[in-house]
Design an enzyme around this catalytic site. Sequence first.
Site, short mmCIF file in Angstrom:
data_model
loop_
_atom_site.label_atom_id
_atom_site.label_comp_id
_atom_site.label_asym_id
_atom_site.label_seq_id
_atom_site.Cartn_x
_atom_site.Cartn_y
_atom_site.Cartn_z
N HIS A 156 33.39 37.09 51.64
CA HIS A 156 32.16 36.68 50.95
C HIS A 156 31.27 35.82 51.84
CE1 HIS A 156 30.26 37.28 47.19
NE2 HIS A 156 30.59 36.17 46.58
N TYR A 173 27.01 26.76 46.60
CA TYR A 173 27.93 27.85 46.25
C TYR A 173 27.12 29.10 45.94
CZ TYR A 173 31.76 24.57 46.39
OH TYR A 173 32.68 23.65 46.83
N ASN A 187 26.77 31.41 43.69
CA ASN A 187 26.09 31.74 42.45
C ASN A 187 24.80 30.97 42.22
OD1 ASN A 187 28.32 33.32 42.15
ND2 ASN A 187 29.03 32.40 40.24
N ASP A 195 27.22 39.82 52.20
CA ASP A 195 28.28 40.82 52.13
C ASP A 195 27.92 41.93 51.15
OD1 ASP A 195 28.68 38.52 50.25
OD2 ASP A 195 30.19 39.86 49.42
N ASN A 202 26.02 38.10 42.90
CA ASN A 202 25.57 36.88 42.24
C ASN A 202 24.64 36.02 43.09
OD1 ASN A 202 26.89 37.41 39.82
ND2 ASN A 202 28.78 36.43 40.51
#
Length: 246
Positions: A19, A65, A67, A92, A113
């Site tokens: 990720h 982060y 999201n 990614d 996300n």
Amino acid sequence: MKLIVGLGNPGAKYAGNRHNIGFMAVDEIHRRHSGFQPWRARFQGQVSEGRLGSEKVLLLKPSTYMNESGRSIGEAMRFYKVEPEDIVVLYDELDLPPARFRMKKGGGHGGHNGLRSLTAHIGADYRRLRLGIGHPGDKKLVSNYVLGDFSKADKDWLDPLLTNIADHAGLLAEGKDSQFANKLTLALEPDKARRVEKGDKPKSDDARSGKTRGQSHIRQARQQKTPDIPKSGPMADMLKKLLGGG
């Protein structure tokens, strides 16, 4: 000012995750271009200013982060008064095999996300460099897969991909996405490079990387198909336990 943004999750725990390939690519740009300043905290992320060719560039790794990536990027965008087309986001992509890439502008978030958050904050017209990490074959396995680390074998295609992204990042800064895609494709596809030397032109649309340095195990990975998994019965129950799905 141009913004080159890598998506990922902050902290050592996530540093090697699939990720975080966006973070890895931006880190490689920072390493290979000496004009960039040391990383510092700003815009709810880690930033470094420098130049790629004639363009002034801000490298950004959101610390919010994945999201909530849009909060960091939106803050930087408003401060520098840049337009979405001046922003390139590296991230990614499950729907592309490992070692492949695709360059595009605009579009949907595709369930990612990070892109969902980004689009909510700045709209959808930013530019995207999608970096293939492959798919585990079952939706139930996606979370553990993307938050799992790249393997040692992955370095055979990952390192050349990141190196060549960094080497040709100046074209991204200049908005020359088709030329960037062509350069990256040719660097990662020796066979295509030889065809170009004979007079054939590389494709200028959404190019994607091919065989990495001609290594046979990369070819095999791309040709490998995900086996059918039974949905019910004793075999299905056993596979669910082995794969963490039950």
